[in-house]
Write a protein that holds these residues in place. Structure first.
Motif, PDB file in Angstrom:
ATOM      1  N   GLN A   1      16.616  25.254  50.171  1.00  0.00           N
ATOM      2  CA  GLN A   1      17.813  24.330  50.830  1.00  0.00           C
ATOM      3  C   GLN A   1      19.168  25.159  51.046  1.00  0.00           C
ATOM      4  OE1 GLN A   1      17.402  20.587  48.881  1.00  0.00           O
ATOM      5  NE2 GLN A   1      15.442  20.244  49.660  1.00  0.00           N
ATOM      6  N   THR A   2      19.688  25.774  49.938  1.00  0.00           N
ATOM      7  CA  THR A   2      20.769  26.219  49.842  1.00  0.00           C
ATOM      8  C   THR A   2      20.667  27.438  51.039  1.00  0.00           C
ATOM      9  OG1 THR A   2      21.090  25.990  47.672  1.00  0.00           O
ATOM     10  CG2 THR A   2      22.396  27.423  48.293  1.00  0.00           C
ATOM     11  N   LYS A   3      19.484  28.182  50.748  1.00  0.00           N
ATOM     12  CA  LYS A   3      19.263  29.610  51.757  1.00  0.00           C
ATOM     13  C   LYS A   3      19.344  28.864  53.292  1.00  0.00           C
ATOM     14  CE  LYS A   3      16.967  32.179  48.341  1.00  0.00           C
ATOM     15  NZ  LYS A   3      15.622  32.789  47.833  1.00  0.00           N
ATOM     16  N   SER A   4      18.498  27.787  53.504  1.00  0.00           N
ATOM     17  CA  SER A   4      18.409  27.350  54.781  1.00  0.00           C
ATOM     18  C   SER A   4      20.126  26.962  55.325  1.00  0.00           C
ATOM     19  CB  SER A   4      17.833  25.816  54.805  1.00  0.00           C
ATOM     20  OG  SER A   4      16.502  26.026  54.767  1.00  0.00           O
ATOM     21  N   LYS A   5      20.850  26.229  54.355  1.00  0.00           N
ATOM     22  CA  LYS A   5      22.199  26.243  54.659  1.00  0.00           C
ATOM     23  C   LYS A   5      23.076  27.459  55.142  1.00  0.00           C
ATOM     24  CE  LYS A   5      22.742  21.962  52.236  1.00  0.00           C
ATOM     25  NZ  LYS A   5      23.142  20.934  50.874  1.00  0.00           N
ATOM     26  N   MET A   6      22.730  28.268  54.433  1.00  0.00           N
ATOM     27  CA  MET A   6      23.376  29.636  54.530  1.00  0.00           C
ATOM     28  C   MET A   6      23.322  30.178  55.844  1.00  0.00           C
ATOM     29  SD  MET A   6      22.408  31.308  50.761  1.00  0.00           S
ATOM     30  CE  MET A   6      23.610  31.513  49.578  1.00  0.00           C
ATOM     31  N   GLN A   7      21.785  29.904  56.419  1.00  0.00           N
ATOM     32  CA  GLN A   7      21.465  30.496  57.575  1.00  0.00           C
ATOM     33  C   GLN A   7      22.246  29.756  58.846  1.00  0.00           C
ATOM     34  OE1 GLN A   7      19.505  33.111  57.818  1.00  0.00           O
ATOM     35  NE2 GLN A   7      19.254  32.943  55.922  1.00  0.00           N
ATOM     36  N   ASP A   8      22.964  28.762  58.536  1.00  0.00           N
ATOM     37  CA  ASP A   8      23.828  28.180  59.476  1.00  0.00           C
ATOM     38  C   ASP A   8      25.026  28.708  59.821  1.00  0.00           C
ATOM     39  OD1 ASP A   8      22.427  24.964  58.955  1.00  0.00           O
ATOM     40  OD2 ASP A   8      21.664  26.295  60.090  1.00  0.00           O
ATOM     41  N   ALA A   9      25.197  29.850  58.914  1.00  0.00           N
ATOM     42  CA  ALA A   9      26.997  30.281  59.072  1.00  0.00           C
ATOM     43  C   ALA A   9      26.965  31.263  60.515  1.00  0.00           C
ATOM     44  CB  ALA A   9      27.144  31.188  57.740  1.00  0.00           C
ATOM     45  N   SER A  10      28.130  31.056  60.974  1.00  0.00           N
ATOM     46  CA  SER A  10      28.130  31.498  62.337  1.00  0.00           C
ATOM     47  C   SER A  10      28.721  33.111  62.426  1.00  0.00           C
ATOM     48  CB  SER A  10      28.824  30.727  63.464  1.00  0.00           C
ATOM     49  OG  SER A  10      29.957  30.547  62.786  1.00  0.00           O
ATOM     50  N   ASP A  11      29.332  33.319  61.274  1.00  0.00           N
ATOM     51  CA  ASP A  11      30.088  34.675  61.205  1.00  0.00           C
ATOM     52  C   ASP A  11      29.182  35.729  61.033  1.00  0.00           C
ATOM     53  OD1 ASP A  11      31.618  36.663  59.727  1.00  0.00           O
ATOM     54  OD2 ASP A  11      33.364  35.523  59.883  1.00  0.00           O
ATOM     55  N   GLU A  12      29.457  36.779  61.985  1.00  0.00           N
ATOM     56  CA  GLU A  12      28.497  37.898  62.007  1.00  0.00           C
ATOM     57  C   GLU A  12      28.539  38.750  60.830  1.00  0.00           C
ATOM     58  OE1 GLU A  12      28.530  39.217  66.462  1.00  0.00           O
ATOM     59  OE2 GLU A  12      28.421  40.957  65.058  1.00  0.00           O
ATOM     60  N   ARG A  13      29.803  38.847  60.069  1.00  0.00           N
ATOM     61  CA  ARG A  13      29.833  39.749  59.010  1.00  0.00           C
ATOM     62  C   ARG A  13      28.933  39.095  57.807  1.00  0.00           C
ATOM     63  NH1 ARG A  13      35.751  38.909  57.916  1.00  0.00           N
ATOM     64  NH2 ARG A  13      35.125  36.891  58.830  1.00  0.00           N
ATOM     65  N   VAL A  14      29.034  37.768  57.896  1.00  0.00           N
ATOM     66  CA  VAL A  14      28.217  37.071  56.819  1.00  0.00           C
ATOM     67  C   VAL A  14      26.635  37.102  57.173  1.00  0.00           C
ATOM     68  CG1 VAL A  14      27.601  34.617  56.142  1.00  0.00           C
ATOM     69  CG2 VAL A  14      29.998  35.179  56.369  1.00  0.00           C
ATOM     70  N   GLN A  15      26.394  37.136  58.364  1.00  0.00           N
ATOM     71  CA  GLN A  15      24.837  37.329  58.544  1.00  0.00           C
ATOM     72  C   GLN A  15      24.480  38.609  58.229  1.00  0.00           C
ATOM     73  OE1 GLN A  15      22.802  34.777  59.204  1.00  0.00           O
ATOM     74  NE2 GLN A  15      24.037  33.255  59.357  1.00  0.00           N
ATOM     75  N   ASP A  16      25.320  39.538  58.424  1.00  0.00           N
ATOM     76  CA  ASP A  16      25.079  40.818  58.379  1.00  0.00           C
ATOM     77  C   ASP A  16      24.874  41.173  56.721  1.00  0.00           C
ATOM     78  OD1 ASP A  16      27.139  43.004  60.659  1.00  0.00           O
ATOM     79  OD2 ASP A  16      25.135  42.071  60.557  1.00  0.00           O
ATOM     80  N   LEU A  17      25.603  40.499  56.032  1.00  0.00           N
ATOM     81  CA  LEU A  17      25.464  40.768  54.478  1.00  0.00           C
ATOM     82  C   LEU A  17      24.182  39.811  53.918  1.00  0.00           C
ATOM     83  CD1 LEU A  17      29.032  39.882  53.288  1.00  0.00           C
ATOM     84  CD2 LEU A  17      27.637  41.945  52.722  1.00  0.00           C
TER      85      LEU A  17
END
Lengths: 139, 653
Positions: free
Chosen positions: B254-270
């Protein structure tokens, strides 16, 4: 000087009754190289190991480990070589019973040493592989 | 044979479903699928929760059921709760109609939320009620849970109602326990286990009654009782740890699912970098394991030769000195002598000297055992291969060390990625830093629990061996008492029966494993998009291997999407083998899968689990127009969920 007589080797390879659990532990331990090994392979290893360490111990009680027929030619000749070296008399080659008495006693010594290694620090497969490489290089 | 379907779901005031919503899911025989589409947060997970809540009184699938502080929210829709005064309550229900073609059962669960203050409330729910069709009438079932368990018992519900995205970690650490649990759940060995239990209790009673025969027996009985109590405690602890591990895994997912909702591109890249590194780490670990297996094989082969080298060399010298005759069979020589022929074929009738030489050779050959003649060559061959074996061992060790280095480097990179994520502070977006901390804590918690469980299992094994020894000692002691010989026979008999039942149990589980693997092979190869045939294997330790056409185990190097398909195959296999003909609901089946793979799976989804009603809950991204086109002819009902202003609208498409 032991006298040798013509005799057939025993039907089974025997071990000390109380060491059976060591064979099982060696098969189950995470760091053991014997996880997928057959019992006859472990026996030959133990006999050679015991021979190398110079530890030969008489058996108090016997228990069959595997059928002697399960041994391959290479394994048989490793064991015969150990017995031949111990007896220092080529007459032993016709005394099948005596050959296996000798190697079973070395296997008992060997398996007890392997148990100590297993219980010690470090990974058994690392320790044994290092030892094998160094032993080979030292010649 | 067609299974039961969910014909209709009626939800009243449950979570974001304000007022009454009816979802017809009745499928025709040639289109046994339904699709319910909705964006994240629209209510898909709570639709799954509605089903499990109605059936079992539990909500497994966290959507927005918890607020930011993790406090539970009311069952009743938020808008309705806001209209309530303090000390007022509102009620709701979930009703599910089930049947093969027409309604046979109506499951109903009622619930209410009491508003204490604006920020405090209390949830309550009623017992499950079931109406069963009886002719033209409906009768209330007296034991609804029993009826429910005949359709879908709690221990197998996860194989029928699940979130596919949470399967991403299914084959993570400790997966063998999940596989084992799944196999046990569908094996129907409750009767067998009950029989074993009964026998063990009977044995304990007999031992207890006989323990008065002597002081020593009494002592032994006390030790046995204490040991059994220790074993029971250990088994409870291990089970409890297993549940904790599974809860932690779900939280992590569930934590990982919530992380996927982050909109920042740098975060998604990481996150993408981390996923790539974790995949690489898994691959390298698998390679290292393969190297270790090879090293172990070489140790077993080379070890005896190296350790017995001195003996082998000495044997070689001795055998050479023996001046062994040529390797000729004795009976062949006897034939030659009888026929008065030389080995080359020459007639020796008039050559007595040559005949004598043959006789002497025969005596020589008789003197030495045939195998000894072969031994000279065998020993030489063994000595010769020693160097090659040791050289190979050295090489494998070196490769393994290289891999150790690479694994360390990847772990370093992973730590660096995690440190970067912990420093993110983006207002109005997902709290990346907090989620990262939470993720790391959960991973540590999971690993600690797994280690603890492992230690307890080793301890349990040891205690069970001790108990066996104590029992044997008890039996031996009892046998000394003449008048207890019959008791000893009974105990021996019970032990034999227990051994027999345990053997049957092992056989049953082995057969179930075979069936599961058979089904997994079918499903996986059907759904996986690669142009290759894979072979899935499952051993008695519940370890899975996914072998490619070169027989190499790919489990450690599967992508997230491939892992999801593998887990899906496993759960589907379990549902089919369980014998329960319940419908299946899958949330986000295509979430981790993109592009061509998604199309491939979508085109094969309808074939898999044919004869079973499958309802897919998909996001708009998953249910693209392409996927929609591929599934079109297999879908009986389509709905869209739209969440607006605290409430979800359900619209048939």
């Amino acid at each position: 000087m032991t006298e040798f007589e013509t005799s057939n080797p025993p039907r089974d390879i025997s071990i000390e009754e109380d060491t059976r659990h060591v064979y099982e532990e060696l098969k189950e331990a995470n760091d053991s190289p014997f996880k997928d090994a057959e019992l006859n392979e472990m026996f030959v290893f133990a006999a050679a190991y015991g021979y190398n360490q110079g530890i030969r111990i008489g058996l108090d009680s016997r228990r069959a480990l595997a059928n002697r027929d399960s041994l391959g030619d290479e394994q048989i000749w490793i064991l015969k070589s150990i017995a031949l070296n111990e007896a220092e008399d080529d007459d032993i080659l016709r005394d099948g019973r005596q050959i296996y008495t000798i190697v079973e006693e070395y296997a008992k010594g060997g398996i007890e040493q392997l148990q100590k290694q297993l219980d010690g620090p470090g990974d058994l497969y690392v320790d044994l592989s290092t030892e094998i490489i160094e032993l080979h290089q030292s010649d | 044979m067609k299974g039961l379907q969910i014909l209709k779901v009626e939800i009243h005031n449950y979570r974001q479903y304000q007022d009454t919503h009816t979802i017809e899911l009745d499928c025709s025989d040639d289109a046994m699928n339904n699709v319910i589409e909705g964006e994240n947060g629209a209510g898909k997970s709570n639709l799954l929760n509605a089903v499990t809540f109605c059936f079992f009184g539990i909500e497994d699938h966290k959507e927005n059921n918890v607020d930011d502080d993790d406090a539970e929210l009311p069952y009743i829709n938020k808008n309705i709760m806001e209209r309530l005064d303090s000390n007022e309550s509102a009620e709701g229900y979930i009703e599910i109609e089930l049947g093969t073609d027409s309604p046979e059962y109506i499951f109903r669960r009622e619930f209410a939320s009491f508003k204490i203050t604006n920020n405090e409330f209390e949830n309550v729910f009623e017992e499950l009620t079931i109406l069963k069709q009886s002719g033209t009438d409906w009768e209330e079932v007296e034991t609804p849970e029993r009826t429910r368990n005949e359709i879908l018992p709690p221990n197998v519900r996860d194989y029928f109602i699940f979130d596919a995205e949470s399967l991403r970690d299914f084959f993570g650490p400790n997966y063998q326990q999940r596989i084992r649990k799944g196999i046990l759940d569908v094996s129907h060995i409750e009767l067998l286990d009950s029989g074993l239990n009964h026998l063990e209790n009977t044995r304990s009673t007999i031992e207890s009654n006989a323990s008065d025969a002597s002081d020593r027996l009494s002592e032994l009985q006390d030790e046995i009782d204490a040991k059994e109590a220790d074993i029971d405690d250990l088994e409870d602890e291990i089970e409890s740890l297993g549940e904790d591990i599974e809860d932690t895994r779900k939280e992590l997912s569930q934590t990982k699912s919530k992380m996927q909702d982050a909109s920042d591109e740098r975060v998604q890249d990481l996150y993408d970098t981390r996923e790539r590194l974790e995949g690489l780490l898994s691959e390298r670990r698998q390679e290292r394991d393969n190297r270790i297996d090879e090293i172990n094989e070489l140790i077993v082969e080379a070890g005896p030769i190296v350790y017995a080298k001195q003996a082998l060399e000495k044997s070689q010298d001795i055998l050479k000195e023996l001046d062994l005759p040529p390797d000729i069979r004795k009976d062949f020589l006897e034939e030659l002598i009888d026929d008065k022929k030389c080995i080359c074929g020459e007639d020796l009738e008039d050559k007595p000297q040559k005949l004598e030489e043959l006789q002497a050779l025969k005596v020589d050959v008789e003197r030495v055992n045939e195998s000894t003649i072969e031994g000279e060559y065998e020993v030489e061959s063994i000595i010769e291969k020693q160097s090659d074996l040791v050289s190979e061992l050295r090489s494998k060790r070196s490769k393994k060390s290289e891999l150790d280095g690479k694994i360390e480097k990847i772990n370093q990179n992973l730590n660096e990625t995690s440190e970067k994520l912990k420093k993110f502070d983006i207002p109005d977006d997902v709290d990346v830093a907090a989620l990262e901390e939470q993720r790391n804590e959960l991973i540590e918690q999971r690993d600690t629990l797994i280690k603890k469980q492992g230690k307890k299992e080793v301890q349990l094994e040891s205690e069970e061996k001790e108990l066996k020894k104590l029992r044997q000692e008890f039996n031996d002691e009892l046998a000394k008492q003449q008048e207890y010989r019959k008791v000893v026979s009974r105990l021996d008999f019970i032990d034999d029966v227990i051994d027999k039942l345990e053997s049957i149990r092992t056989t049953v589980l082995s057969q179930i494993r075979e069936q599961v693997v058979g089904q997994m092979n079918t499903y996986y190869n059907q759904l996986i998009w690669k142009d290759a045939e894979y072979t899935i294997e499952l051993n008695e330790d519940y370890q899975i291997a996914v072998l490619n056409e070169q027989d190499q185990n790919q489990l450690g190097s599967l992508s997230a999407g491939e892992t999801q398909v593998l887990a899906l195959s496993f759960l589907s296999a379990l549902s089919q083998i369980s014998g329960f003909r319940a419908p299946i609901l899958i949330d986000t089946p295509l979430a981790r899968i993109s592009g061509q793979p998604k199309k491939h799976i979508a085109s094969h989804l309808p074939e898999y689990l044919s004869d079973t009603q499958v309802t897919f809950l998909m996001t708009d991204e998953e249910y693209s127009s392409e996927v929609e086109g591929l599934l079109k002819n297999q879908v009986s009902n389509e709905y869209e969920l739209d969440f607006y202003d605290g409430s979800t609208e359900v619209t048939a498409r």
